[in-house]
Design a protein around this motif. Structure first.
Motif, PDB file in Angstrom:
ATOM      1  N   SER A  88       6.128 -33.656  47.976  1.00  0.00           N
ATOM      2  CA  SER A  88       5.660 -32.314  48.302  1.00  0.00           C
ATOM      3  C   SER A  88       4.156 -32.311  48.512  1.00  0.00           C
ATOM      4  CB  SER A  88       6.025 -31.349  47.175  1.00  0.00           C
ATOM      5  OG  SER A  88       5.468 -30.078  47.429  1.00  0.00           O
ATOM      6  N   ALA A  97       6.710 -19.527  41.334  1.00  0.00           N
ATOM      7  CA  ALA A  97       5.379 -19.883  41.826  1.00  0.00           C
ATOM      8  C   ALA A  97       5.388 -21.209  42.579  1.00  0.00           C
ATOM      9  CB  ALA A  97       4.401 -19.956  40.653  1.00  0.00           C
ATOM     10  N   ALA A  98       6.241 -22.138  42.148  1.00  0.00           N
ATOM     11  CA  ALA A  98       6.241 -23.477  42.743  1.00  0.00           C
ATOM     12  C   ALA A  98       6.997 -23.543  44.061  1.00  0.00           C
ATOM     13  CB  ALA A  98       6.840 -24.483  41.750  1.00  0.00           C
ATOM     14  N   TRP A  99       8.068 -22.752  44.212  1.00  0.00           N
ATOM     15  CA  TRP A  99       8.982 -22.983  45.328  1.00  0.00           C
ATOM     16  C   TRP A  99       9.169 -21.812  46.280  1.00  0.00           C
ATOM     17  CZ3 TRP A  99       9.826 -27.864  46.011  1.00  0.00           C
ATOM     18  CH2 TRP A  99       9.740 -28.720  44.907  1.00  0.00           C
ATOM     19  N   ARG A 143       7.187 -19.332  48.770  1.00  0.00           N
ATOM     20  CA  ARG A 143       5.915 -19.097  49.440  1.00  0.00           C
ATOM     21  C   ARG A 143       6.141 -18.184  50.640  1.00  0.00           C
ATOM     22  NH1 ARG A 143       6.174 -24.601  49.291  1.00  0.00           N
ATOM     23  NH2 ARG A 143       6.216 -24.790  51.578  1.00  0.00           N
ATOM     24  N   GLY A 189       2.711 -29.365  48.849  1.00  0.00           N
ATOM     25  CA  GLY A 189       2.312 -28.068  48.338  1.00  0.00           C
ATOM     26  C   GLY A 189       1.964 -27.089  49.439  1.00  0.00           C
ATOM     27  N   SER A 212       7.741 -19.877  36.633  1.00  0.00           N
ATOM     28  CA  SER A 212       7.132 -21.130  37.101  1.00  0.00           C
ATOM     29  C   SER A 212       7.835 -21.627  38.351  1.00  0.00           C
ATOM     30  CB  SER A 212       7.193 -22.191  36.000  1.00  0.00           C
ATOM     31  OG  SER A 212       6.416 -21.805  34.893  1.00  0.00           O
ATOM     32  N   TRP A 213       9.145 -21.531  38.362  1.00  0.00           N
ATOM     33  CA  TRP A 213       9.923 -21.905  39.545  1.00  0.00           C
ATOM     34  C   TRP A 213       9.531 -21.047  40.737  1.00  0.00           C
ATOM     35  CZ3 TRP A 213      13.384 -18.737  42.194  1.00  0.00           C
ATOM     36  CH2 TRP A 213      14.197 -19.366  43.152  1.00  0.00           C
ATOM     37  N   ARG A 269      14.900 -31.178  45.397  1.00  0.00           N
ATOM     38  CA  ARG A 269      13.899 -30.775  44.436  1.00  0.00           C
ATOM     39  C   ARG A 269      13.764 -29.267  44.532  1.00  0.00           C
ATOM     40  NH1 ARG A 269       9.748 -35.321  46.452  1.00  0.00           N
ATOM     41  NH2 ARG A 269      10.458 -37.051  45.176  1.00  0.00           N
ATOM     42  N   GLY A 270      13.371 -28.667  43.442  1.00  0.00           N
ATOM     43  CA  GLY A 270      13.150 -27.227  43.514  1.00  0.00           C
ATOM     44  C   GLY A 270      13.721 -26.485  42.342  1.00  0.00           C
ATOM     45  N   GLY A 271      13.909 -27.139  41.206  1.00  0.00           N
ATOM     46  CA  GLY A 271      14.353 -26.442  40.015  1.00  0.00           C
ATOM     47  C   GLY A 271      15.633 -25.675  40.219  1.00  0.00           C
TER      48      GLY A 271
END
Length: 551
Positions: free
Chosen positions: A104, A269-271, A273, A106, A266-267, A294-296
């Motif tokens: 990733s 914020a991370a995945w 967008r 980001g 948290s998930w 990936r991606g919780g």
């Protein structure tokens, strides 16, 4: 027409392949690279490259989506192991062609990402590997199946990159409201939400363990044992057998903790967008050929989360799920006419009841899953004889795969993906058990390991072939969607894939055409794999505004 493409130093190198040999090499830098790819794409070529995950995302970011490609890393992984090859793949152990997980960044990939990574194959190496793979496939008596598998794998890799680039529409505010409603306000870093903290306190009180961390399995198990609650694990089914007031709050805590871990703030914020959920799909990330991600929890969006997946105004989500895919695939692989007839009834499990194979739909499901996964005890074991009598070809097919696994042999899917052999340690255990001085414990261990390997190979042939059907479904659906005329500049797009389920986001005016494309692609996938054998791959297709409405 094949065009080889590779990131080479600070440029993108490409060459048209003529009879497998490269023509003049073009070296392109900066915006000229995707512009030239877009120009050549109008000729309808097949792009031959090392790794779709490295080259397609930056092209997509530049507004270029290719129609066809040959992913040599994915092809190498299949051919290096496939028992369908009559001549082994040259260089099968070459480390340069081992699959590479995408990393990733980001954010959006850029044109700078087209430059070669350390160890990435250059254009000459891409051309040479392509020739090796073509030669190995052409020498096979089952070349048609292998060609289809490699094409489906490569098309799937294109889809995977596009799924991440497009993203699944996701309402961040709705998801935040859900988390707040269920868990309480977002806590400070390192803290628990209020609802989880309250449940943790209740669990501590009922177990008389004031310092207990309910997230620690060993600590929780000790606390349960201290109160005389004899369980071997903290799994849900074991806890549900207990008669104690701690069970209800503990199960609720574990359920909410899973939500927080897999799809919490948290998930988010991370995945998520720009209002889109963008997991990183890993084609063939599982040994059977299934995708990972990936991606919780990217491949599993729980029902309570789905209300946040909402199409924009004027658009709809077409959600399609292949019903009872693996039993249908098994019927086609085994050429079992009786099970194929059941598949044409729509609900295959209910058809087993209607044909008096079993007495209830629930028993039909238990029996079929037992056949696919090798359950020999309990309810599944009791029901298996009925399946054996009614569908001897289908059950015989998976039984044969299981016996092969128990002998330490390799099995192969319909199109040609072969299972990994058991490790040397497995063979040593089997050999030791066959010696005159072997103990009863040695023999029990050998039998247990043999049964485990048999269960693996039993399911491998079916799950792997189901993955092949799903890839063909995806590839043909992608082609059909690309052929639809856009509405106000918007064309339908695949936005989600999970084993046997897809979601297409579409302008509302094209929803009917998309539904038909989904069904037509499923029919075509069955024909590509199994010809005219009369198995029906039934779909549940729904057109909704929110994923939560899909049931």
């Amino acid at each position: 027409m094949d065009i080889a493409l590779a990131a080479d130093d600070d440029a993108l190198a490409l060459a048209v392949l003529e009879g497998g040999r490269p023509g003049p090499v073009e070296r392109l830098r900066g915006p000229a690279a995707p512009a030239r790819v877009a120009e050549l794409e109008r000729l309808g070529p097949r792009w031959v490259w090392a790794d779709t995950t490295a080259l397609h995302p930056p092209l997509l970011a530049a507004g270029v989506a290719v129609g066809r490609a040959q992913d040599l890393r994915l092809g190498h992984a299949v051919l290096a192991r496939s028992r369908y090859l009559d001549v082994p793949l040259a260089g099968a152990d070459d480390e340069r062609w081992r699959p590479v997980d995408p990393v990733s960044t980001g954010g959006e990939p850029s044109l700078l990402d087209l430059t070669a990574a350390d160890g990435a194959p250059d254009l000459a190496e891409v051309v040479a590997e392509h020739a090796r793979q073509q030669e190995a496939v052409e020498a096979s008596a089952r070349r048609d199946r292998l060609r289809l598998l490699l094409a489906a794998e490569s098309a799937g890799a294109l889809v995977a990159a596009e799924l991440t680039a497009v993203g699944l529409p996701f309402d961040e505010a709705e998801h935040d409201a859900l988390l707040t409603r269920v868990l309480g306000p977002r806590p400070l870093p390192g803290g628990r939400p209020a609802r989880l903290e309250a449940l943790a306190g209740e669990v501590r009180t009922l177990l008389r363990a004031p310092g207990l961390n309910p997230d620690s399995g060993p600590d929780l198990l000790r606390a349960l044992h201290t109160q005389g609650l004899t369980v071997d694990s903290t799994r849900q089914w074991e806890l549900e057998r207990l008669d104690h007031p701690v069970v209800a709050p503990l199960l609720e805590y574990k359920k909410l903790a899973r939500l927080l871990s897999a799809n919490g703030w948290s998930w988010l914020a991370a995945w998520v967008r720009d209002g889109r959920f963008r997991p990183e799909y890993l084609p063939a990330g599982v040994v059977t050929g299934r995708w990972a991600a990936r991606g919780g929890g990217a491949l599993q969006l729980p029902k309570q989360v789905r209300a946040a997946v909402v199409a924009a105004p004027g658009r709809r989500l077409v959600v399609a799920d292949a019903a009872q895919l693996e039993p249908r695939v098994l019927a086609a692989m085994a050429r079992d006419e009786a099970m194929a007839r059941a598949s044409r009834a729509g609900d295959l499990y209910q058809a087993l009841v209607d044909e008096h194979v079993v007495d209830t739909r629930a028993h039909a499901k238990v029996a079929m899953l037992g056949a696919l996964y090798g359950a020999t005890s309990g309810e599944a074991g009791q029901l298996m004889p009925r399946l054996l009598r009614s569908y001897p070809r289908a059950t015989g097919h998976v039984e044969e795969a299981a016996r092969a696994g128990e002998r330490g042999e390799v099995v192969t899917t319909w199109l040609g993906r072969s299972s990994p052999p058991p490790p040397e340690s497995w063979h040593r255990v089997q050999q030791r058990a066959s010696l005159p001085e072997a103990t009863p414990a040695d023999q029990r261990r050998a039998r247990s390991q043999a049964r485990d390997q048999g269960r693996f190979t039993r399911n491998f042939v079916v799950q792997g072939t189901a993955a092949e059907w799903a890839l063909c479904w995806l590839a043909d659906l992608r082609r059909r969607l690309r052929a639809l005329e856009p509405v106000d500049g918007v064309r339908p797009a695949l936005v989600y894939f999970l084993h046997d389920e897809v979601i297409v986001e579409t302008p509302e005016a094209l929803a009917g055409a998309v539904e038909e494309a989904v069904r037509a692609a499923a029919r075509r996938a069955g024909e590509l794999l199994f010809g005219r054998f009369p198995v029906e791959f039934a779909l549940d297709v729904q057109c909704v505004q929110s994923y939560a409405e899909a049931g």
